[in-house]
Design a protein around this motif. Structure first.
Motif, PDB file in Angstrom:
ATOM      1  N   PHE A   1      39.564  37.749  42.183  1.00 14.99           N
ATOM      2  CA  PHE A   1      40.782  38.060  42.941  1.00 14.99           C
ATOM      3  C   PHE A   1      40.366  38.542  44.327  1.00 14.99           C
ATOM      4  CE2 PHE A   1      44.167  38.086  39.693  1.00 14.99           C
ATOM      5  CZ  PHE A   1      43.397  38.037  38.534  1.00 14.99           C
ATOM      6  N   CYS A   2      40.966  37.950  45.392  1.00 14.26           N
ATOM      7  CA  CYS A   2      40.704  38.394  46.761  1.00 14.26           C
ATOM      8  C   CYS A   2      41.915  39.149  47.266  1.00 14.26           C
ATOM      9  CB  CYS A   2      40.474  37.198  47.686  1.00 14.26           C
ATOM     10  SG  CYS A   2      39.052  36.212  47.239  1.00 14.26           S
ATOM     11  N   ALA A   3      41.688  40.382  47.748  1.00 16.61           N
ATOM     12  CA  ALA A   3      42.821  41.197  48.213  1.00 16.61           C
ATOM     13  C   ALA A   3      42.411  42.066  49.393  1.00 16.61           C
ATOM     14  CB  ALA A   3      43.330  42.067  47.058  1.00 16.61           C
ATOM     15  N   THR A   4      41.626  41.480  50.303  1.00 19.95           N
ATOM     16  CA  THR A   4      41.282  42.255  51.503  1.00 19.95           C
ATOM     17  C   THR A   4      42.265  41.882  52.618  1.00 19.95           C
ATOM     18  OG1 THR A   4      39.830  40.693  52.644  1.00 19.95           O
ATOM     19  CG2 THR A   4      38.850  41.929  50.830  1.00 19.95           C
ATOM     20  N   ASP A   5      42.025  42.446  53.807  1.00 17.83           N
ATOM     21  CA  ASP A   5      42.867  42.089  54.954  1.00 17.83           C
ATOM     22  C   ASP A   5      42.120  41.120  55.874  1.00 17.83           C
ATOM     23  OD1 ASP A   5      40.942  43.900  55.615  1.00 17.83           O
ATOM     24  OD2 ASP A   5      42.270  45.305  56.645  1.00 17.83           O
ATOM     25  N   ASP A   6      41.166  40.375  55.299  1.00 17.97           N
ATOM     26  CA  ASP A   6      40.306  39.509  56.113  1.00 17.97           C
ATOM     27  C   ASP A   6      40.382  38.059  55.604  1.00 17.97           C
ATOM     28  OD1 ASP A   6      38.232  38.172  57.360  1.00 17.97           O
ATOM     29  OD2 ASP A   6      36.751  39.773  57.068  1.00 17.97           O
ATOM     30  N   PRO A   7      41.285  37.250  56.199  1.00 18.04           N
ATOM     31  CA  PRO A   7      41.475  35.878  55.712  1.00 18.04           C
ATOM     32  C   PRO A   7      40.215  35.021  55.792  1.00 18.04           C
ATOM     33  CG  PRO A   7      43.254  36.504  57.227  1.00 18.04           C
ATOM     34  CD  PRO A   7      42.232  37.605  57.272  1.00 18.04           C
ATOM     35  N   ALA A   8      39.378  35.270  56.815  1.00 12.95           N
ATOM     36  CA  ALA A   8      38.152  34.467  56.942  1.00 12.95           C
ATOM     37  C   ALA A   8      37.217  34.779  55.775  1.00 12.95           C
ATOM     38  CB  ALA A   8      37.466  34.761  58.281  1.00 12.95           C
ATOM     39  N   LEU A   9      37.156  36.054  55.402  1.00 10.12           N
ATOM     40  CA  LEU A   9      36.333  36.449  54.242  1.00 10.12           C
ATOM     41  C   LEU A   9      36.870  35.766  52.983  1.00 10.12           C
ATOM     42  CD1 LEU A   9      34.189  38.223  52.824  1.00 10.12           C
ATOM     43  CD2 LEU A   9      35.931  40.021  52.667  1.00 10.12           C
TER      44      LEU A   9
ATOM     45  N   ASN B   1      38.074  39.581  27.240  1.00  8.05           N
ATOM     46  CA  ASN B   1      36.791  38.934  26.889  1.00  8.05           C
ATOM     47  C   ASN B   1      36.076  38.403  28.129  1.00  8.05           C
ATOM     48  OD1 ASN B   1      37.526  39.400  24.292  1.00  8.05           O
ATOM     49  ND2 ASN B   1      37.920  37.258  23.754  1.00  8.05           N
ATOM     50  N   LEU B   2      36.703  38.542  29.296  1.00  7.27           N
ATOM     51  CA  LEU B   2      36.131  37.971  30.518  1.00  7.27           C
ATOM     52  C   LEU B   2      35.730  39.081  31.499  1.00  7.27           C
ATOM     53  CD1 LEU B   2      38.736  35.108  31.110  1.00  7.27           C
ATOM     54  CD2 LEU B   2      36.564  34.987  29.884  1.00  7.27           C
ATOM     55  N   ARG B   3      35.013  38.680  32.546  1.00  5.44           N
ATOM     56  CA  ARG B   3      34.647  39.655  33.580  1.00  5.44           C
ATOM     57  C   ARG B   3      35.331  39.265  34.891  1.00  5.44           C
ATOM     58  NH1 ARG B   3      28.843  38.153  32.258  1.00  5.44           N
ATOM     59  NH2 ARG B   3      30.150  36.296  32.096  1.00  5.44           N
ATOM     60  N   VAL B   4      36.016  40.237  35.460  1.00  8.38           N
ATOM     61  CA  VAL B   4      36.844  39.977  36.635  1.00  8.38           C
ATOM     62  C   VAL B   4      36.228  40.654  37.855  1.00  8.38           C
ATOM     63  CG1 VAL B   4      39.097  40.450  37.686  1.00  8.38           C
ATOM     64  CG2 VAL B   4      38.967  39.752  35.278  1.00  8.38           C
ATOM     65  N   LEU B   5      36.191  39.918  38.967  1.00  9.13           N
ATOM     66  CA  LEU B   5      35.787  40.506  40.242  1.00  9.13           C
ATOM     67  C   LEU B   5      37.026  40.603  41.126  1.00  9.13           C
ATOM     68  CD1 LEU B   5      33.581  41.418  42.280  1.00  9.13           C
ATOM     69  CD2 LEU B   5      33.483  39.034  43.045  1.00  9.13           C
ATOM     70  N   LEU B   6      37.280  41.815  41.635  1.00  5.08           N
ATOM     71  CA  LEU B   6      38.402  42.029  42.561  1.00  5.08           C
ATOM     72  C   LEU B   6      37.808  42.529  43.873  1.00  5.08           C
ATOM     73  CD1 LEU B   6      41.378  42.566  43.404  1.00  5.08           C
ATOM     74  CD2 LEU B   6      41.269  44.711  42.107  1.00  5.08           C
ATOM     75  N   VAL B   7      38.084  41.814  44.961  1.00  5.94           N
ATOM     76  CA  VAL B   7      37.564  42.225  46.266  1.00  5.94           C
ATOM     77  C   VAL B   7      38.714  42.785  47.089  1.00  5.94           C
ATOM     78  CG1 VAL B   7      36.197  41.535  48.266  1.00  5.94           C
ATOM     79  CG2 VAL B   7      35.919  40.307  46.104  1.00  5.94           C
ATOM     80  N   GLY B   8      38.613  44.059  47.442  1.00  7.74           N
ATOM     81  CA  GLY B   8      39.662  44.726  48.229  1.00  7.74           C
ATOM     82  C   GLY B   8      40.313  45.836  47.432  1.00  7.74           C
TER      83      GLY B   8
ATOM     84  N   LEU C   1      37.375  30.367  39.083  1.00  7.19           N
ATOM     85  CA  LEU C   1      38.767  30.296  39.523  1.00  7.19           C
ATOM     86  C   LEU C   1      39.101  31.522  40.366  1.00  7.19           C
ATOM     87  CD1 LEU C   1      40.485  29.140  36.196  1.00  7.19           C
ATOM     88  CD2 LEU C   1      39.658  27.742  38.108  1.00  7.19           C
ATOM     89  N   VAL C   2      39.893  31.304  41.421  1.00  5.82           N
ATOM     90  CA  VAL C   2      40.170  32.378  42.379  1.00  5.82           C
ATOM     91  C   VAL C   2      41.671  32.510  42.628  1.00  5.82           C
ATOM     92  CG1 VAL C   2      39.522  33.345  44.624  1.00  5.82           C
ATOM     93  CG2 VAL C   2      38.058  31.629  43.551  1.00  5.82           C
ATOM     94  N   ASN C   3      42.104  33.777  42.742  1.00  8.68           N
ATOM     95  CA  ASN C   3      43.457  34.091  43.204  1.00  8.68           C
ATOM     96  C   ASN C   3      43.317  34.817  44.535  1.00  8.68           C
ATOM     97  OD1 ASN C   3      45.655  36.362  43.479  1.00  8.68           O
ATOM     98  ND2 ASN C   3      46.599  34.802  42.193  1.00  8.68           N
ATOM     99  N   VAL C   4      44.008  34.315  45.566  1.00  7.15           N
ATOM    100  CA  VAL C   4      43.920  34.949  46.882  1.00  7.15           C
ATOM    101  C   VAL C   4      45.289  35.495  47.259  1.00  7.15           C
ATOM    102  CG1 VAL C   4      43.284  34.669  49.298  1.00  7.15           C
ATOM    103  CG2 VAL C   4      42.112  33.324  47.535  1.00  7.15           C
ATOM    104  N   ALA C   5      45.363  36.810  47.379  1.00  9.48           N
ATOM    105  CA  ALA C   5      46.643  37.459  47.653  1.00  9.48           C
ATOM    106  C   ALA C   5      47.286  36.854  48.895  1.00  9.48           C
ATOM    107  CB  ALA C   5      46.415  38.958  47.857  1.00  9.48           C
ATOM    108  N   ASP C   6      48.531  36.554  48.778  1.00 10.96           N
ATOM    109  CA  ASP C   6      49.352  36.080  49.897  1.00 10.96           C
ATOM    110  C   ASP C   6      48.932  34.735  50.464  1.00 10.96           C
ATOM    111  OD1 ASP C   6      50.850  38.345  49.693  1.00 10.96           O
ATOM    112  OD2 ASP C   6      49.729  39.440  51.205  1.00 10.96           O
ATOM    113  N   THR C   7      48.097  33.988  49.771  1.00 11.62           N
ATOM    114  CA  THR C   7      47.662  32.694  50.307  1.00 11.62           C
ATOM    115  C   THR C   7      47.719  31.631  49.210  1.00 11.62           C
ATOM    116  OG1 THR C   7      46.072  34.037  51.560  1.00 11.62           O
ATOM    117  CG2 THR C   7      45.930  31.651  51.826  1.00 11.62           C
ATOM    118  N   PRO C   8      48.926  31.202  48.839  1.00  7.69           N
ATOM    119  CA  PRO C   8      49.053  30.245  47.730  1.00  7.69           C
ATOM    120  C   PRO C   8      48.141  29.014  47.829  1.00  7.69           C
ATOM    121  CG  PRO C   8      51.221  31.056  48.371  1.00  7.69           C
ATOM    122  CD  PRO C   8      50.245  31.612  49.364  1.00  7.69           C
ATOM    123  N   PRO C   9      47.962  28.415  49.035  1.00  9.24           N
ATOM    124  CA  PRO C   9      47.133  27.204  49.062  1.00  9.24           C
ATOM    125  C   PRO C   9      45.688  27.458  48.625  1.00  9.24           C
ATOM    126  CG  PRO C   9      48.361  27.448  51.117  1.00  9.24           C
ATOM    127  CD  PRO C   9      48.543  28.718  50.365  1.00  9.24           C
ATOM    128  N   LEU C  10      45.219  28.703  48.743  1.00 12.38           N
ATOM    129  CA  LEU C  10      43.835  29.004  48.345  1.00 12.38           C
ATOM    130  C   LEU C  10      43.726  29.424  46.876  1.00 12.38           C
ATOM    131  CD1 LEU C  10      42.148  30.965  51.318  1.00 12.38           C
ATOM    132  CD2 LEU C  10      41.945  28.548  50.713  1.00 12.38           C
TER     133      LEU C  10
END
Ligand SMILES: C[C@@]1(CC(=O)O)c2cc3[nH]c(cc4nc(cc5[nH]c(cc(n2)[C@H]1CCC(=O)O)[C@@](C)(CC(=O)O)[C@@H]5CCC(=O)O)C(CC(=O)O)=C4CCC(=O)O)c(CCC(=O)O)c3CC(=O)O
Ligand SMILES: NC(=O)C1=CN([C@@H]2O[C@H](COP(=O)(O)OP(=O)(O)OC[C@H]3O[C@@H](n4cnc5c(N)ncnc54)[C@H](O)[C@@H]3O)[C@@H](O)[C@H]2O)C=CC1
Length: 242
Positions: free
Chosen positions: A86-94, A18-25, A108-117
């Motif tokens: 969801f963020c899944a690029t190889d660019d932490p600054a992005l 029922n939601l719309r998801v954005l995945l970057v990467g 709400l955001v999930n950032v791959a490999d970066t639990p604090p974010l």
């Protein structure tokens, strides 16, 4: 004294379709996230934005009509109309920029490999028909979560789904007020949780989850005189045939 909370994460089961998801990467990690999303919620509208896409991700998207691929660089405009990111690029600054923009839009955001974010973590998911069990280690060890998934998958009997399919019909047949129904349903399902354990566990069982290793339940016929394994899953079978 108050005990510290070991895992303050609050589990929910989202109606992601029922939601719309954005995945970057669209690389390896992007493919992992998209796979996890679609395995549980295959009709989810996912927009994937990436400079490049792995062929396997393109193939997965092609099998899911609600997934859209956008070739190009991330821009904040992609957040419009998104519910979850969801963020899944190889660019932490992005990733840090995306989190800031998403939070400004109360997303709400999930950032791959970066639990604090992360505002939320993915879990290891056990699925048996309508039953779904999600495992979280509070980020301590995704690998342990993965192993536990396998343990639970092997331990949970396939009959559980037959039980779940029958429960709405059983519930419908019950008369009485809410409290009476709860009592009756508790009685019907008592075998799922109630069979008394035998101790010590039978040969072949052991470790922290002796019952988990008792499925399938040991040798047949069971050696005369040997203590029986916990037979809660046999009860499940009986209930499935109820
Ligand atoms: C916090 C979290 C945030 C999130 O991503 O949502 C997170 C973070 C990180 N993962 C890392 C690595 C790995 N992740 C996996 C696998 C999974 N990771 C998943 C969830 C989560 N991973 C969230 C916490 C979940 C929890 O609470 O337990 C699962 C359960 C769900 C899914 O992703 O779908 C899925 C298993 C699915 C399944 O099979 O059942 C494997 C194993 C493998 O791939 O075989 C490895 C390599 C081995 C290892 O390191 O353990 C690293 C280090 C990266 C580095 O070292 O550079 C970080 C960052 C960090 O820990 O700092
Ligand atoms: N692959 C893995 O299993 C692991 C990866 N990591 C880390 O996770 C990160 C991602 O890994 P992979 O997915 O393997 O990398 P990858 O290089 O396969 O994928 C990165 C993706 O991000 C896209 N991208 C980069 N900049 C972008 C932008 N501005 N806008 C839109 N898309 C953009 C690229 O086009 C590419 O598709 C890396 O930093 C890596 O070090 C860490 C542990 C394990």
């Amino acid at each position: 004294m108050k005990m510290p909370v070991q895992n303050p994460l609050f589990p929910v089961f989202l109606k992601l379709e029922n939601l719309r998801v954005l995945l970057v990467g669209g690389g390896n990690v992007g493919l992992e996230k998209l796979t996890a999303i679609l395995r549980s919620s295959p009709a989810t509208a996912v927009t994937v934005v990436s400079l490049t896409f792995l062929p396997a991700l393109r193939a997965l998207a092609a099998r899911h009509p609600a997934v859209q691929l956008h070739v190009g660089s991330y821009a904040d405009s992609f957040l419009e109309g998104a519910d979850l990111v969801f963020c899944a690029t190889d660019d932490p600054a992005l990733h840090r920029r995306i989190v800031a923009a998403a939070h400004a839009a109360r997303l709400l955001v999930n950032v791959a490999d970066t639990p604090p974010l992360c505002d939320f973590y993915l879990s290891s998911v056990v699925q048996k028909g309508a039953l779904k069990v999600a495992v979280s280690t509070n980020g301590q060890s995704p690998t342990v979560a993965k192993r536990l998934r396998a343990v639970l998958e092997a331990a949970l009997p396939d009959e559980l789904d037959a039980v779940l399919q029958k429960m709405p019909a059983i519930r419908k047949q019950l008369a009485g007020d809410f409290a009476a129904k709860v009592k009756a349903l508790d009685a019907v399902t008592a075998g799922l949780a109630g069979a008394p354990a035998t101790w010590p566990p039978p040969p072949g069982a052991g470790g922290r989850w002796p019952w988990a290793r008792c499925w399938p339940p040991g040798p047949w016929p069971w050696p005369a005189g040997a203590p029986r394994p916990i037979n809660r899953w046999m009860k499940t079978k009986e209930l499935a045939n109820y």
